[in-house]
Scaffold this motif. Structure first.
Motif, mmCIF file in Angstrom:
data_model
loop_
_atom_site.group_PDB
_atom_site.id
_atom_site.type_symbol
_atom_site.label_atom_id
_atom_site.label_comp_id
_atom_site.label_asym_id
_atom_site.label_seq_id
_atom_site.Cartn_x
_atom_site.Cartn_y
_atom_site.Cartn_z
ATOM 1 N N PHE A 1 2.250 1.684 -3.405
ATOM 2 C CA PHE A 1 1.198 2.193 -4.290
ATOM 3 C C PHE A 1 1.034 3.705 -4.107
ATOM 4 C CE2 PHE A 1 -3.181 3.381 -5.224
ATOM 5 C CZ PHE A 1 -3.331 2.879 -6.502
ATOM 6 N N ARG B 1 0.838 -1.207 0.000
ATOM 7 C CA ARG B 1 0.000 0.000 0.000
ATOM 8 C C ARG B 1 0.870 1.253 0.000
ATOM 9 N NH1 ARG B 1 -3.214 3.220 4.125
ATOM 10 N NH2 ARG B 1 -4.718 4.245 2.804
ATOM 11 N N MET C 1 2.449 1.794 -9.145
ATOM 12 C CA MET C 1 1.000 1.688 -8.945
ATOM 13 C C MET C 1 0.472 0.379 -9.524
ATOM 14 S SD MET C 1 -0.062 5.614 -9.800
ATOM 15 C CE MET C 1 -1.758 5.199 -10.087
ATOM 16 N N ILE C 2 0.906 0.020 -10.707
ATOM 17 C CA ILE C 2 0.427 -1.203 -11.353
ATOM 18 C C ILE C 2 0.888 -2.438 -10.569
ATOM 19 C CG2 ILE C 2 0.673 -2.638 -13.418
ATOM 20 C CD1 ILE C 2 0.700 0.021 -15.018
ATOM 21 N N LYS C 3 2.144 -2.448 -10.152
ATOM 22 C CA LYS C 3 2.677 -3.604 -9.431
ATOM 23 C C LYS C 3 1.964 -3.811 -8.100
ATOM 24 C CE LYS C 3 6.905 -5.610 -7.670
ATOM 25 N NZ LYS C 3 7.277 -5.410 -6.306
ATOM 26 N N ASN C 4 1.579 -2.740 -7.432
ATOM 27 C CA ASN C 4 0.993 -2.833 -6.096
ATOM 28 C C ASN C 4 -0.498 -2.525 -6.076
ATOM 29 O OD1 ASN C 4 3.458 -3.332 -4.395
ATOM 30 N ND2 ASN C 4 4.093 -1.509 -5.524
ATOM 31 N N ARG C 5 -1.187 -2.674 -7.197
ATOM 32 C CA ARG C 5 -2.603 -2.321 -7.267
ATOM 33 C C ARG C 5 -3.469 -3.176 -6.351
ATOM 34 N NH1 ARG C 5 -1.148 -5.192 -11.558
ATOM 35 N NH2 ARG C 5 -2.381 -7.017 -12.149
ATOM 36 N N HIS C 6 -3.043 -4.402 -6.052
ATOM 37 C CA HIS C 6 -3.831 -5.282 -5.192
ATOM 38 C C HIS C 6 -3.742 -4.863 -3.722
ATOM 39 C CE1 HIS C 6 -4.446 -7.798 -8.620
ATOM 40 N NE2 HIS C 6 -3.140 -7.941 -8.791
ATOM 41 N N ALA D 1 -3.679 -1.640 -2.686
ATOM 42 C CA ALA D 1 -4.041 -0.225 -2.578
ATOM 43 C C ALA D 1 -4.975 0.078 -1.416
ATOM 44 C CB ALA D 1 -4.670 0.260 -3.882
#
Length: 157
Positions: free
Chosen positions: A16, A13, A68-73, A75
């Motif tokens: 992100f 998070r 952001m894309i790598k850690n989108r889950h 967020a």
């Protein structure tokens, strides 16, 4: 949820959110700060002064988007509260940035670049290979200065 999964979720998070800040900052620099502060070069065939800042901001924006894309889950996962540590670290980076600007105007690009790169590496937590950090901190501004001079005929201060 195990302790390590909770820590990874909180770290994800935070990563992100760092990506969001980097992407928004890059967009502000590209679409507001650069156009308002750097004039367009009027001579044809000359490299615009906006090229390097725009390129740098674009790369920062891409890295922010990748975070952001790598850690989108992660967020929406809760992050542990580390307010005092974050405040102290933010103040340290602020002092570093101010010192780098002061040094740039007084000592020149190579000295300011070398000292501020080394300080940034220390602030980022690299403390195991200090000799390599020192060598990289010296070589980086020298390489940038040589590239600017030989490739673009721009004399840095």
């Amino acid at each position: 949820m195990s302790s390590s999964e909770h820590i990874r979720g909180a770290t994800g998070r935070l990563d992100f959110l760092i990506g969001v800040v980097a992407a928004v900052g890059a967009l502000l620099v590209i679409f507001w700060l650069i156009p308002s502060q750097i004039e367009i070069t009027s001579r044809s065939g000359q490299l615009s002064a906006r090229v390097f800042p725009s390129l740098s901001a674009g790369i920062v924006g891409l890295f922010g988007l990748a975070l952001m894309i790598k850690n989108r889950h992660h967020a929406l996962k809760p992050a542990p509260h580390a307010g005092p540590r974050i405040l102290i670290e933010t103040l340290a980076w602020l002092v570093w940035a101010g010192a780098a600007l002061l040094l740039l105007s007084t000592a020149g690009f190579i000295v300011a670049g070398a000292l501020s790169s080394f300080a940034a590496m220390l602030l980022a937590g690299q403390r195991h290979r200090l000799l390599w950090c020192a060598m990289a901190s010296i070589l980086l501004p020298v390489a940038i200065q040589q590239l600017a001079w030989h490739a673009f005929y721009i004399q840095l201060p």
